[in-house]
Design a protein around this motif. Sequence first.
Motif, mmCIF file in Angstrom:
data_model
loop_
_atom_site.group_PDB
_atom_site.id
_atom_site.type_symbol
_atom_site.label_atom_id
_atom_site.label_comp_id
_atom_site.label_asym_id
_atom_site.label_seq_id
_atom_site.Cartn_x
_atom_site.Cartn_y
_atom_site.Cartn_z
ATOM 1 N N HIS A 134 0.907 -1.316 -0.015
ATOM 2 C CA HIS A 134 -0.078 -0.047 0.077
ATOM 3 C C HIS A 134 0.894 1.259 -0.090
ATOM 4 O O HIS A 134 0.540 2.285 0.115
ATOM 5 N N LEU A 135 1.975 1.139 -0.489
ATOM 6 C CA LEU A 135 2.958 2.393 -0.190
ATOM 7 C C LEU A 135 2.591 3.378 -1.354
ATOM 8 O O LEU A 135 2.087 2.986 -2.643
ATOM 9 N N GLN A 136 2.250 4.497 -0.621
ATOM 10 C CA GLN A 136 2.033 5.719 -1.541
ATOM 11 C C GLN A 136 3.103 6.734 -1.691
ATOM 12 O O GLN A 136 3.181 7.444 -2.786
ATOM 13 N N SER A 137 3.692 6.828 -0.651
ATOM 14 C CA SER A 137 5.057 7.909 -1.005
ATOM 15 C C SER A 137 6.131 7.093 -0.199
ATOM 16 O O SER A 137 6.278 6.728 0.858
ATOM 17 N N ALA A 138 7.224 7.776 -0.922
ATOM 18 C CA ALA A 138 8.505 7.032 -0.346
ATOM 19 C C ALA A 138 9.270 8.105 -0.255
ATOM 20 O O ALA A 138 9.721 8.856 -1.499
ATOM 21 N N TYR A 139 10.390 8.470 0.610
ATOM 22 C CA TYR A 139 11.338 9.224 0.687
ATOM 23 C C TYR A 139 12.710 8.428 1.051
ATOM 24 O O TYR A 139 12.847 8.093 1.988
ATOM 25 N N MET A 140 13.376 8.286 0.003
ATOM 26 C CA MET A 140 14.368 7.414 -0.065
ATOM 27 C C MET A 140 15.860 8.236 0.189
ATOM 28 O O MET A 140 15.926 9.422 0.084
ATOM 29 N N THR A 141 16.811 7.444 0.159
ATOM 30 C CA THR A 141 18.224 8.078 0.390
ATOM 31 C C THR A 141 18.758 8.016 -1.177
ATOM 32 O O THR A 141 19.374 8.971 -1.489
ATOM 33 N N PHE A 142 18.615 6.670 -1.782
ATOM 34 C CA PHE A 142 19.080 6.429 -2.934
ATOM 35 C C PHE A 142 18.086 6.698 -4.093
ATOM 36 O O PHE A 142 17.151 5.879 -4.031
ATOM 37 N N ALA A 143 18.463 7.050 -5.317
ATOM 38 C CA ALA A 143 17.453 7.143 -6.224
ATOM 39 C C ALA A 143 17.432 5.821 -6.946
ATOM 40 O O ALA A 143 16.217 5.500 -7.402
ATOM 41 N N SER A 144 18.247 4.974 -6.681
ATOM 42 C CA SER A 144 18.071 3.813 -7.589
ATOM 43 C C SER A 144 16.897 2.943 -7.001
ATOM 44 O O SER A 144 16.293 1.967 -7.139
ATOM 45 N N HIS A 145 16.773 2.894 -5.618
ATOM 46 C CA HIS A 145 15.646 2.726 -4.856
ATOM 47 C C HIS A 145 14.167 2.744 -5.576
ATOM 48 O O HIS A 145 13.210 2.116 -5.582
ATOM 49 N N CYS A 146 14.002 4.017 -5.970
ATOM 50 C CA CYS A 146 12.728 4.713 -6.434
ATOM 51 C C CYS A 146 12.566 3.710 -7.874
ATOM 52 O O CYS A 146 11.446 3.477 -8.307
ATOM 53 N N CYS A 147 13.671 3.241 -8.406
ATOM 54 C CA CYS A 147 13.435 2.386 -9.850
ATOM 55 C C CYS A 147 12.803 1.438 -9.587
ATOM 56 O O CYS A 147 11.867 0.891 -10.440
ATOM 57 N N GLY A 148 12.972 0.645 -8.469
ATOM 58 C CA GLY A 148 12.438 -0.471 -7.829
ATOM 59 C C GLY A 148 11.128 -0.566 -7.609
ATOM 60 O O GLY A 148 10.130 -1.287 -7.968
ATOM 61 N N LEU A 149 10.808 0.566 -6.925
ATOM 62 C CA LEU A 149 9.366 1.041 -6.432
ATOM 63 C C LEU A 149 8.331 1.420 -7.759
ATOM 64 O O LEU A 149 7.197 1.053 -7.484
ATOM 65 N N LYS A 150 8.987 2.059 -8.907
ATOM 66 C CA LYS A 150 8.278 2.070 -10.010
ATOM 67 C C LYS A 150 7.629 0.722 -10.222
ATOM 68 O O LYS A 150 6.277 0.944 -10.882
ATOM 69 N N MET A 151 8.260 -0.219 -10.201
ATOM 70 C CA MET A 151 7.716 -1.860 -10.603
ATOM 71 C C MET A 151 6.460 -1.869 -9.919
ATOM 72 O O MET A 151 5.492 -2.904 -10.005
ATOM 73 N N LEU A 152 6.128 -1.366 -8.720
ATOM 74 C CA LEU A 152 5.200 -1.613 -7.572
ATOM 75 C C LEU A 152 3.550 -1.464 -8.331
ATOM 76 O O LEU A 152 2.952 -2.227 -8.091
ATOM 77 N N LYS A 153 3.607 -0.688 -8.961
ATOM 78 C CA LYS A 153 2.403 -0.149 -9.773
ATOM 79 C C LYS A 153 2.035 -1.410 -10.694
ATOM 80 O O LYS A 153 0.715 -1.942 -10.619
ATOM 81 N N ARG A 154 2.934 -2.126 -11.463
ATOM 82 C CA ARG A 154 2.411 -2.926 -12.464
ATOM 83 C C ARG A 154 2.178 -4.282 -11.709
ATOM 84 O O ARG A 154 1.522 -5.040 -11.785
ATOM 85 N N TRP A 155 2.902 -4.438 -10.495
ATOM 86 C CA TRP A 155 2.663 -5.612 -9.681
ATOM 87 C C TRP A 155 1.348 -5.711 -8.962
ATOM 88 O O TRP A 155 0.693 -6.655 -8.838
ATOM 89 N N ARG A 156 0.952 -4.404 -8.439
ATOM 90 C CA ARG A 156 -0.142 -4.325 -7.861
ATOM 91 C C ARG A 156 -1.253 -4.747 -8.568
ATOM 92 O O ARG A 156 -2.490 -5.325 -8.407
ATOM 93 N N ARG A 157 -1.261 -4.069 -9.896
ATOM 94 C CA ARG A 157 -2.203 -4.474 -10.893
ATOM 95 C C ARG A 157 -2.348 -6.143 -11.120
ATOM 96 O O ARG A 157 -3.416 -6.594 -11.207
ATOM 97 N N GLU A 158 -1.219 -6.553 -11.440
ATOM 98 C CA GLU A 158 -1.067 -8.067 -11.748
ATOM 99 C C GLU A 158 -1.805 -8.680 -10.479
ATOM 100 O O GLU A 158 -2.479 -9.732 -10.662
#
Length: 690
Positions: A266-290
């Motif tokens: 259910h993550l809606q906002s994330a404030y990370m240290t490293f930009a690359s973590h946001c790359c992984g979280l981008k996939m969350l959308k597709r995963w949730r749908r599936e």
Amino acid sequence: MKPDLKPLSVILLLVGLSVPVDGCPPRCKCDWKTKHVSCTGVELVPLFHLSLQEVWLVRTKLAYIPQNAFASLPNISHIYISDDSALRSLERNSFYNLLRCLPLFIKTLSYIHPEAFKELPNLKYLGITNTGLTSFPVLQYVQSRQEDFILEIVENVFLRVIPANSFTGVSENALTVMLNGNGLTEIQDYAFNGSQLEEVYLHRNMDLEHIAEYAFYGVIHGPTHLDLSETKVHSLPSIGMSSIEILQVRKTWALKALPPFSAFLHLQSAYMTFASHCCGLKMLKRWRREEHFCNQTRAAVTQLQESFTVLGNNLPNHLKNNFQTPTYHRNNPGIWGLDKKAKDEGLFDVDLSSEALGEELDFALCDDLHQDTGPLCTPLPDALNPCEDVMSQGFLRVLVWVVSLLAISANLLVLFILLTSQQKLSVTRFLLGHLAFADGCMGMYLLLIATVDYYTHSNYYHYAISWQTGSGCQMAGILSLFASELSVYTLTAISFQRWHAIFNAMRPDRQMRLRHAAVLMLIGWLLCGTVAFLPVLGVNTYQRVSICLPMDSETVVAQFYIVSVLILNIMAFIVVSLCYLHIYCMVHNPQHDSSRCDTSMAKRMAVLIFTNFLCLAPICFYGLVAVFHQPLMTITDSKVCIFLWIVDPCLLALQYSWINLFAHFSLECDSKLFRKYLLIIFPQIISAIF
Ligand SMILES: *[C@@H]1O[C@H](CO)[C@@H](O)[C@H](O)[C@H]1NC(C)=O
Ligand SMILES: *[C@@H]1O[C@H](CO)[C@@H](O)[C@H](O)[C@H]1NC(C)=O
Ligand SMILES: *[C@@H]1O[C@H](CO)[C@@H](O)[C@H](O)[C@H]1NC(C)=O
């Protein structure tokens, strides 16, 4: 720590003596309208008037808060205690059960009786700030019945561990827990067991390294907000993260990898240290749908199964299996992943009408999911850290393997030939050996990068931080910079040596000797070694980009470093150009002894210098871009450029040494040699044009 309890009567006597029953106790100020009393510097808990609602004890000299100290105040709602000298313990039942708000600021407090906070059903706020507590206070008897209880235990620097069940029984309802700025090092399994969590703040626990995998296990609900900024946490538990809507892990440099992103349902906002973590979280959308459609298919299959049972049949096996590995047909979700075979068997004749499915399907949810753009995430991937693999382009991926293997094997061969040769070691051979070594190092760097790319293919973001901050990347960076600089240096040295040889063709006594060349190369090694090690010492850093080159341009020092390396390379280029220019002039001079050289060589020389310049252009361009923060070029482009910059001298040097080695290199120019040179230049031009 715990002082001996004086008999209750004595205390009461003392208390009674010190205070008139009516009116305001000494050292206190009473406001009878608001039923507020504030006392400064008292040595014993005064006997307060029964009607008081709010008690402030400031800079007290109490040694402890005795049992039932506030029991006589039926209407008390706020007790504020701040102390900076003596108070060491809170005894049993210290506080009265009508209390609503209890902030404590007691630096010296080191002991809280397990039953100090007992049966406080009206308590809405409990704050334990800036105390000397060494163990987490027992809060299980608080048993608040208020909504939105706030527990604030902050700035307690000796508080190290949150043990299991620490928050059980604090409140019947949802709880906000603020645990900022403590000296926490560990949160144990089941720490939050049995509580309903709203927001959990743990930021600025600078020593917090370990959150047990089961820390959030047994939580009845929540947390919805978790803040772990400025801690040393190196991993997040994967259990209990699913209810989190807001996750804050800013400046949490040790957190290099996240749990599988499916943990953050259910993550809606994330404030990370490293930009690359946001790359992984981008996939969350597709995963949730599936995931959603999987659930829907499961629901549909259950219905089908029921229908079949009604019909006295079992669901065909292939259909069952089809549902157990659900597939989401993006273009046609209406058939719930039923394959063609199922349709052919007429399964849709079974009553699977839209009405029957209508209840199962939450169309609003579908719409929600459609609008779900994935969690908001900062920092967004930028030009230096895009969401892409180490080698993003297909041709680079192939090229890097080819070039690295070629460079390593060819240069090893050159070294082998040079070392096993029966001939006496000449200056040229000596220099060629160094060139081969430098290019072999470059080949190793490329091989390292290629291997990393191979292992992190298509989910580099998952490994980005551990790779870039690890020693592997540092090694690769040192290797690449050392090798490329040594290669440039050796090329310069060879040009110089050739110029020197032609210039002094008539004076054999002035020829360069091996010992001169050795000194020259020693200087080269020291210089290149220094250049390569400076980023490790903090002048720049190899950690910024996936290909481990010093690309930091944040600080003035880092910019200065990049500019210096650029200038060194340009100087080398100028030296090479001047050498060849002079050679050109000399061979054109009929008086000069070398004039028997092929005159057409001069033209070819010009081509050589021109291509050299083209090779240097991308790095100059990149350097300027980096220094002036102009996003003219993304890392994706610059990877190609830098790559060519690295590969070019590599190829150049490689061919140079091969030709020199096998063309029976002589100090006099040789037209055959330069015809071969043209062969080198040709691929160079092609790669430079890329
Ligand atoms: C406590 O508050 C109630 C209602 O506000 C009041 O009736 C009662 O007198 C108060 N008790 C004392 C001891 O002042
Ligand atoms: C978790 O809390 C429940 C009650 O809230 C308790 O029964 C259980 O023993 C606790 N688990 C652990 C491991 O302490
Ligand atoms: C799918 O179903 C499972 C259990 O049936 C549930 O826990 C999960 O939250 C559902 N997921 C979605 C995305 O609806």
